[in-house]
Design an enzyme around this catalytic site. Structure first.
Site, mmCIF file in Angstrom:
data_model
loop_
_atom_site.group_PDB
_atom_site.id
_atom_site.type_symbol
_atom_site.label_atom_id
_atom_site.label_comp_id
_atom_site.label_asym_id
_atom_site.label_seq_id
_atom_site.Cartn_x
_atom_site.Cartn_y
_atom_site.Cartn_z
ATOM 1 N N THR A 209 0.840 -1.201 0.000
ATOM 2 C CA THR A 209 0.000 0.000 0.000
ATOM 3 C C THR A 209 0.873 1.248 0.000
ATOM 4 O O THR A 209 1.631 1.479 0.940
ATOM 5 C CB THR A 209 -0.947 -0.023 1.210
ATOM 6 O OG1 THR A 209 -1.742 -1.203 1.107
ATOM 7 C CG2 THR A 209 -1.845 1.202 1.241
ATOM 8 N N LYS B 167 -0.734 -0.960 -4.354
ATOM 9 C CA LYS B 167 -2.103 -0.519 -4.056
ATOM 10 C C LYS B 167 -2.111 0.985 -3.793
ATOM 11 O O LYS B 167 -1.326 1.469 -2.968
ATOM 12 C CB LYS B 167 -2.627 -1.285 -2.833
ATOM 13 C CG LYS B 167 -4.015 -0.889 -2.365
ATOM 14 C CD LYS B 167 -4.506 -1.869 -1.302
ATOM 15 C CE LYS B 167 -5.890 -1.531 -0.792
ATOM 16 N NZ LYS B 167 -5.892 -0.424 0.169
HETATM 17 C C1 FNR Z 1 -8.991 0.238 5.051
HETATM 18 N N1 FNR Z 1 -8.106 0.102 3.994
HETATM 19 C C2 FNR Z 1 -6.855 -0.437 4.219
HETATM 20 N N2 FNR Z 1 -5.985 -0.602 3.184
HETATM 21 C C3 FNR Z 1 -4.784 -1.173 3.378
HETATM 22 O O1 FNR Z 1 -4.033 -1.332 2.429
HETATM 23 N N3 FNR Z 1 -4.421 -1.600 4.634
HETATM 24 C C4 FNR Z 1 -5.229 -1.454 5.702
HETATM 25 O O2 FNR Z 1 -4.891 -1.842 6.814
HETATM 26 C C5 FNR Z 1 -6.474 -0.819 5.513
HETATM 27 N N4 FNR Z 1 -7.319 -0.612 6.569
HETATM 28 C C6 FNR Z 1 -8.575 -0.115 6.349
HETATM 29 C C7 FNR Z 1 -9.441 0.032 7.424
HETATM 30 C C8 FNR Z 1 -10.735 0.462 7.207
HETATM 31 C C9 FNR Z 1 -11.666 0.566 8.372
HETATM 32 C C10 FNR Z 1 -11.183 0.766 5.894
HETATM 33 C C11 FNR Z 1 -12.595 1.188 5.619
HETATM 34 C C12 FNR Z 1 -10.311 0.664 4.844
HETATM 35 C C13 FNR Z 1 -8.507 0.443 2.610
HETATM 36 C C14 FNR Z 1 -9.131 -0.757 1.919
HETATM 37 O O3 FNR Z 1 -8.194 -1.746 1.641
HETATM 38 C C15 FNR Z 1 -9.773 -0.367 0.582
HETATM 39 O O4 FNR Z 1 -8.844 0.327 -0.216
HETATM 40 C C16 FNR Z 1 -11.011 0.505 0.769
HETATM 41 O O5 FNR Z 1 -11.768 0.085 1.867
HETATM 42 C C17 FNR Z 1 -11.853 0.435 -0.497
HETATM 43 O O6 FNR Z 1 -12.919 1.284 -0.426
HETATM 44 P P1 FNR Z 1 -14.400 0.834 0.045
HETATM 45 O O7 FNR Z 1 -14.693 -0.517 -0.579
HETATM 46 O O8 FNR Z 1 -14.354 0.773 1.531
HETATM 47 O O9 FNR Z 1 -15.223 1.935 -0.475
#
Ligand code: FNR
Length: 389
Positions: free
Chosen positions: A177, A259
């Site tokens: 990420t 990502k």
């Molecule tokens: C995330 N996301 C995320 N991404 C990542 O690479 N590592 C992580 O630890 C997290 N943690 C995380 C926590 C919470 C509560 C949310 C809502 C999101 C981002 C996630 O992988 C993804 O990119 C998004 O959630 C996509 O968008 P939608 O489907 O929530 O709209």
């Protein structure tokens, strides 16, 4: 059995008076979860960066694009299966890495991962999970397709150790990420001064890591506050640049996916650096308020690198129709974040299963009713923006 048969199962169960425990319109889950969860956790999950404009833009960009259904095409035999990152999958969908799931439900990541594995859907485990990666792997079983998401730590030994552990625990692809070298300005969390990591939640992979523990004066259990501070000091590294990717290529044999890519030039740089894929994503609107909607960024990235890299997509997917639109815009597969987190919050592992089945049943029916027997035949010409009527 097709994914769409889930609807007959629901109607047949209805003959005995049973109705689904959760709504089948997944856009309703957020409101229900908000009523159930405490203000801290709900703000953390539903919240976004700044004024929330990027999260709203993600939804608007998908909503604005409309599918143009085609008639009299044979859709009796349908197959949603695809190959992504060299792995055969039953559908072009994976569960996105979402950290700290124990704030939503005590069964946390193992429950979500188990539900994904039971349907053959890949589970991407966050570095910031509340359960160590080995335990999640065990919950999924030998066969469960699992990918590991790396928050690239400043400490090179911890980074190396994470990669070694993930490989040993059977994670087959690495998702790195890039959009979180710093935590963004998140008013809903700030207003409540809520950051789970400071309470030692979401730190399980670090606290269980030998390289991390080697950097502590006292064991985590004896001085948890010092361990949290050590975590904070190494969690992310805003100094990283493109040449640093060579380290990952040297230390990870399987596919590597970046990502958080939104610009076609960054996607080209990923391909030039020997990466295998990108996720077009703005982290669900959680990092840069005012950023481009992920669905608006997708076509240019797909055009730039679609023939060199696996192009995946997330940010804003809520329904089967949204999945179809993302595929039509050039993604080979999508990740779903908040919807399954809400499913978990509302009903543990079965709630996650419900979300997977609803999403894929709706995708199957959307494709069939739009004239597609497989995700592979979708293109931008199936959307009204590129094919105005
Ligand atoms: C995330 N996301 C995320 N991404 C990542 O690479 N590592 C992580 O630890 C997290 N943690 C995380 C926590 C919470 C509560 C949310 C809502 C999101 C981002 C996630 O992988 C993804 O990119 C998004 O959630 C996509 O968008 P939608 O489907 O929530 O709209």
């Amino acid at each position: 059995m097709s994914w769409a048969d889930f609807q007959y199962e629901i109607y047949l169960n209805g003959l005995t008076g049973a109705v689904p425990r959760l709504p089948t319109d997944l856009t309703r889950l957020e409101e229900l979860a908000a009523a159930r969860l405490g203000p801290g956790p709900v703000g953390y999950v539903a919240g976004s960066a700044g004024d929330g404009s990027t999260a709203r833009a993600n939804r608007a960009a998908l909503d604005r694009r409309r599918i143009v259904p085609r008639m009299l095409r044979d859709v009796r035999e349908r197959d949603l299966s695809v190959e992504l990152l060299g792995r055969p999958l039953p559908a072009p969908v994976a569960l996105a890495p979402v950290g700290v799931l124990s704030i939503l439900h005590p069964d946390a990541e193992p429950a979500a991962a188990r539900s994904a594995a039971a349907r053959g859907i890949p589970y991407i485990l966050s570095s910031a999970s509340s359960t160590p990666m080995e335990q999640v792997a065990e919950a999924m079983g030998e066969e469960g397709e699992r990918w590991f998401q790396l928050y690239w730590p400043k400490d090179v030994e911890v980074a190396r150790s994470f990669l070694r552990r993930a490989e040993a625990a059977g994670y087959t692809a690495l998702f790195v990420t890039l959009d979180t070298p710093l935590l963004s300005w998140r008013p809903r969390d700030l207003d409540q001064a809520y950051l789970p990591f400071l309470h030692g939640v979401g730190t399980a992979n670090y606290f269980s890591d030998p390289a991390f523990r080697a950097g502590l004066a006292k064991p985590v259990e004896e001085d948890p506050n010092a361990a949290v501070m050590h975590f904070v000091s190494m969690f992310a590294d805003p100094g990283k640049t493109w040449p640093d990717l060579a380290f990952l290529r040297e230390n990870w044999d399987g596919p590597i996916v970046l990502k958080g890519v939104l610009h076609p030039d960054d996607a080209r740089a990923a391909a030039d650096a020997g990466m295998d894929g990108v996720v077009v994503s703005n982290h669900g609107g959680r990092q840069v308020a005012g950023a481009i909607a992920a669905a608006d960024a997708l076509p240019a990235v797909a055009d730039a690198v679609g023939d060199r890299l696996t192009v995946l997509f997330d940010s804003g997917i809520r329904t089967g129709a949204d999945v179809a639109k993302a595929l039509a815009l050039g993604a080979s597969g999508v990740l779903v974040g908040r919807p399954y987190a809400y499913g978990l919050a509302l009903d543990g592992g079965p709630g996650v299963d419900h979300v997977i089945r609803c999403l894929l049943a709706e995708l199957d029916l959307t494709l069939a009713l739009s004239g597609h027997a497989s995700p592979n035949t979708l293109s931008r010409a199936d959307l009204s923006e590129s094919a105005p009527l």
